[in-house]
Design a protein around this motif. Sequence first.
Motif, PDB file in Angstrom:
ATOM      1  N   GLY A  52     -12.797  12.577 -12.967  1.00  0.00           N
ATOM      2  CA  GLY A  52     -13.165  11.810 -11.775  1.00  0.00           C
ATOM      3  C   GLY A  52     -12.093  10.793 -11.428  1.00  0.00           C
ATOM      4  N   LEU A  53     -11.573  10.113 -12.454  1.00  0.00           N
ATOM      5  CA  LEU A  53     -10.523   9.129 -12.205  1.00  0.00           C
ATOM      6  C   LEU A  53      -9.271   9.804 -11.648  1.00  0.00           C
ATOM      7  N   LEU A 103     -24.089  18.149  -2.486  1.00  0.00           N
ATOM      8  CA  LEU A 103     -23.549  17.841  -3.812  1.00  0.00           C
ATOM      9  C   LEU A 103     -24.463  16.883  -4.582  1.00  0.00           C
ATOM     10  N   ALA A 122     -12.700  20.289  -5.772  1.00  0.00           N
ATOM     11  CA  ALA A 122     -13.518  19.744  -6.856  1.00  0.00           C
ATOM     12  C   ALA A 122     -14.989  20.072  -6.629  1.00  0.00           C
ATOM     13  N   GLY A 123     -15.429  19.941  -5.371  1.00  0.00           N
ATOM     14  CA  GLY A 123     -16.825  20.221  -5.049  1.00  0.00           C
ATOM     15  C   GLY A 123     -17.189  21.671  -5.315  1.00  0.00           C
ATOM     16  N   LEU A 143     -10.883  17.131  -2.559  1.00  0.00           N
ATOM     17  CA  LEU A 143     -12.320  16.921  -2.752  1.00  0.00           C
ATOM     18  C   LEU A 143     -13.081  18.231  -2.668  1.00  0.00           C
ATOM     19  N   ILE A 155     -16.420  13.648 -18.201  1.00  0.00           N
ATOM     20  CA  ILE A 155     -16.763  13.324 -16.820  1.00  0.00           C
ATOM     21  C   ILE A 155     -15.843  12.238 -16.275  1.00  0.00           C
ATOM     22  N   ILE A 156     -15.668  11.185 -17.087  1.00  0.00           N
ATOM     23  CA  ILE A 156     -14.962   9.996 -16.580  1.00  0.00           C
ATOM     24  C   ILE A 156     -13.534  10.327 -16.146  1.00  0.00           C
ATOM     25  N   PRO A 191       0.811  -1.215   0.000  1.00  0.00           N
ATOM     26  CA  PRO A 191       0.000   0.000   0.000  1.00  0.00           C
ATOM     27  C   PRO A 191       0.849   1.272   0.000  1.00  0.00           C
ATOM     28  N   HIS A 251      -4.712   8.390   0.777  1.00  0.00           N
ATOM     29  CA  HIS A 251      -5.276   7.439   1.738  1.00  0.00           C
ATOM     30  C   HIS A 251      -4.336   6.282   2.004  1.00  0.00           C
ATOM     31  N   LEU A 252      -3.665   5.811   0.943  1.00  0.00           N
ATOM     32  CA  LEU A 252      -2.744   4.683   1.131  1.00  0.00           C
ATOM     33  C   LEU A 252      -1.574   5.096   2.020  1.00  0.00           C
ATOM     34  N   LEU A 257     -15.246  18.937 -14.690  1.00  0.00           N
ATOM     35  CA  LEU A 257     -16.468  18.202 -14.346  1.00  0.00           C
ATOM     36  C   LEU A 257     -17.687  19.122 -14.422  1.00  0.00           C
ATOM     37  N   PHE A 296     -20.145  13.632  -6.252  1.00  0.00           N
ATOM     38  CA  PHE A 296     -20.897  14.137  -7.414  1.00  0.00           C
ATOM     39  C   PHE A 296     -20.467  13.412  -8.683  1.00  0.00           C
ATOM     40  N   TRP A 297     -19.251  12.893  -8.682  1.00  0.00           N
ATOM     41  CA  TRP A 297     -18.804  12.091  -9.822  1.00  0.00           C
ATOM     42  C   TRP A 297     -19.529  10.746  -9.843  1.00  0.00           C
ATOM     43  N   LEU A 319      -6.571  10.952  -4.528  1.00  0.00           N
ATOM     44  CA  LEU A 319      -7.106  10.661  -3.196  1.00  0.00           C
ATOM     45  C   LEU A 319      -6.613   9.312  -2.684  1.00  0.00           C
ATOM     46  N   MET A 320      -6.582   8.357  -3.611  1.00  0.00           N
ATOM     47  CA  MET A 320      -6.112   7.020  -3.257  1.00  0.00           C
ATOM     48  C   MET A 320      -4.687   7.092  -2.716  1.00  0.00           C
ATOM     49  N   CYS A 371     -12.650   7.121  -2.244  1.00  0.00           N
ATOM     50  CA  CYS A 371     -11.815   8.080  -2.958  1.00  0.00           C
ATOM     51  C   CYS A 371     -12.532   8.723  -4.136  1.00  0.00           C
ATOM     52  N   ILE A 376      -9.119  12.507  -9.828  1.00  0.00           N
ATOM     53  CA  ILE A 376      -9.360  12.818  -8.412  1.00  0.00           C
ATOM     54  C   ILE A 376      -9.238  11.556  -7.578  1.00  0.00           C
ATOM     55  N   ALA A 377      -9.871  10.471  -8.046  1.00  0.00           N
ATOM     56  CA  ALA A 377      -9.840   9.225  -7.277  1.00  0.00           C
ATOM     57  C   ALA A 377      -8.407   8.723  -7.102  1.00  0.00           C
TER      58      ALA A 377
END
Lengths: 273, 334, 318
Positions: free
Chosen positions: A243-244, C260, A206-207, A203, A239-240, A9, A254-255, A225, C145-146, A250-251, C141, A246-247
């Motif tokens: 989002g990826l 959101l 982005a929000g 986050l 959109i896709i 991780p 978190h790891l 977005l 909203f996504w 974030l990942m 993660c 950001i994920a």
Amino acid sequence: MRSLARETPLILGLALLAFMVAVALLAPALYPSNPLFSNAPPMQPPDWAYPLGTDHTGRDVAAMLAWGTRVSLLFAFGAAGISLVCGTVLGAISGYFGGLVDDVLSRLFEMFNIVPRLFLIILVVAVFGSYLWLTVAIVGLTMWPSNARIMRAQVLTLKSRGYAQAAIVSGAGPFTVLFSHVVPNGIGPVMANSMLQMAYAVLTEAGLAFLGLSDPNIASWGQVLYWGQGFIASAPWMIIFPGLAIAMLLMSFHLIGGTLQERLDPRQQGAMA
Amino acid sequence: MSHLLEVAGLRIDFTTRRGSLGAVNDISFTLRAGESLGLVGESGCGKSTTAYALMRLLPGNGRITAGKVLIDGKDIVAASEDEVRRIRWQDIAIVFQNAMTALNPVRRIGDQMVAALTEHQPVSRAEALDRARAIFEKVGLSPSRLMNYPHEFSGGMKQRAVIALALMCQPRILLADEPTTALDVVAQRQVLELLAGLKAEFGLSLILISHDISAVAELCDRVAVMYAGQIAEEGPTRETLLNPRHPYTRGLVASIPSIYDEITTLSSIEGVPPDLVNPPLACRFAPRCPHAQPICAQVPPPMVEVAPGRRSRCHFATQFDVLIAGKEIANVPT
Amino acid sequence: MLRYLARRILQIFPVVLLAVMMNFLLINLAPGDPAVVMAGEHAPVEYIAELRKSYGLDAPVLERLGTYLVKLMHGDLGYSFAYRRPVLELLLERAQATMLLVLISQFFSILLGTWLGAYAARHHNRIADKLISYGTILLYCMPIFWIGMMLIMIFAVKLQWLPSSGMTSFMSFGRPRWIDIAIHMILPATCLFLHTLPIYAKLARASVLEVAREDFITTARAIGFSERVVYMRHALRNALLPTVTVAGLSLSALLTGALLVETVFAWPGLGRLMFEAVSARDYPVLMGGFLFATLLVIIGNFIVDVIYTYLDPRVIYS
């Protein structure tokens, strides 16, 4: 005795973060022109020329995302940094001096924790305008209470330790003892929390952008977005991919943060021994 | 007469980071109905592990690797999970070491007792509650406190409640794992007296695990002294403690001021128990034994019957007086 | 118990006061005319002038704060010119849709999240545990909203199974109103559910693992309860305590998520109202919404505390 599998991780998290930092640094070299200029055919699905497609006005999504990485990292490090400094200082003072100072500050931490942060941030940004640095500062200033609470607890346990007592006996002033002996030894859990705060800051950016509250002259992931909302059916790549992105970022936080937390938890260490 | 409980050649290994740890190695003993057996020894000698194994309650890294545990002729080691669950609490119940934490803090004590009974026997809640009331009175608690939560009880009361819980299904064998260690001296006495009374009244078959030799001396018909995962010596309590046939028993008894008035010398055993990942190959006690002979470091001693119902795992068990007197030993066993 | 409740209610005031002070500070620090901030950008000039007079905006700060507080205490949160309605009325109306969304999604989220976490703990370090652990982190993660837009992409655009926005249809095709609302709610509720699921799963896993080491769990095993009963009845009940605490603490995060989600799905709740107010620069609604959300969190916290004392008999009201 730590095997490589145990470190997966952490390694994965650091690799993802390194990739993001590299993209942020290389963005000007990869996409020298302003990513917000339209110089491509609109609504192009991903292909070789535009690997992530183009938007409704003919802007390269890949270029916008590359430049957007800088905004996200700025939010991550800027806001979490502000929160780290404020939280550490206020939490340390609260825990070290106790008494009335502690009462007042602890109450303040509690109250700030209850207030719905995004509602407050939206209000401030709507009233003052969506300046990048102002937004970073506001996000940072709404996050510090959790750091303060952790630091306070750390100081409460550490101030009775030998080295702190020795420093006090040797005549060091309270702030010297606090910030050169106690705080450096107790900063670990706050750093772990900071990783999670970075994720939260990204986050939030982005929000806010998604709500139409980011600077329209700056390309950011949330901004793409926001623009893509109206094209869910016709241009899903708008959109896709953000989002990826950001994920992924974030990942990584978190790891890394999760590993830090695990290492710092005395109970977990006991279980490993 | 057949045995209620028979343990034969039991071996328990724990997986650790340093390798396999043989916590219990080739233990055999028996228990008749109505009999009480004390398992004594220093902490880490495997006495609690043995008790847990009798109910197949070993922690995740522990495994029974050899031997049998027969309860009424039924082998616990080979039984399925469901069979074991049926045997638990019905045939064999346990009083845990730490009464403070052995009860679920968010459920009423009475509810916990009722749940234990209804899990095993087809009785109504009202019947189960009646039984709980009766048992509460037996252990010296007021039935009106059945609906209390554990945190509302004192330490001694909690230990009584834990005993009451163990008696709920009228088990044939009761294990008591250090039932008095967490208590103050007065409560310790009361709990021991309670166990003695229950034993007399119900003819309970009891296995008492303790490092407190005086408690065992008071309560148990027989005693098994454990050292480093093995039984060093076993026999009728009084005889074994007054006239040991193993140097470890002798040292252990001598380290207690007085059990029976006869022994008064005070001495303790030097050194620490061996590392069970790499135990001594021959006699496990030899490195600490004040009377060790050359053979003790070379040949593992067999368990020998020194008298009817008395066994010892010492090369010199049959010539023990000579050994401790420090005289020349006539015929050294080989 | 009564005294405990009374003291808890008294503790609400400082937080509300803090939120009010923040609002007041914003009004006075904002660039431009404070009266415009209080009225919103759509307000007519006469109204702004009247506001300036009634608040005495030339008066000293403390006096203005006093006036502001008195007005608030009478439930006067201002007037929205974008909607031509009093702000409080608007908020109370929109709060219903938010509550519906939040309560339903959280009911399932807490239930399933806790179950997933307990299941992972029961199979600690095995495949099911790894899958659940990594799956929840991954889900955590993704911006809410996504997730919402992806749900729309799949279920509304591609499959065309469900409506993507609003709370009701123009034409109900003879369906009862509640069915219409339920159908519209599936996607937003799923979105909010997916957003909070990882929080509860992670928490339940950690606390069940911790409780599983406790002695009373060994007791439960010794009594002969099955593993399922040991985990689900004995460990889970105790492990629920931190879940309840966190549910209370994360109420403001939940409202943020709702904001959101409602924006994505045009769900006519508080969050969507905030979004619309941002576009219209309708400051009274934004400030009222902030106060209102603060109050909701406090009340929610209060309810959670009461639930906690019910779940844990060791809590004494002091």
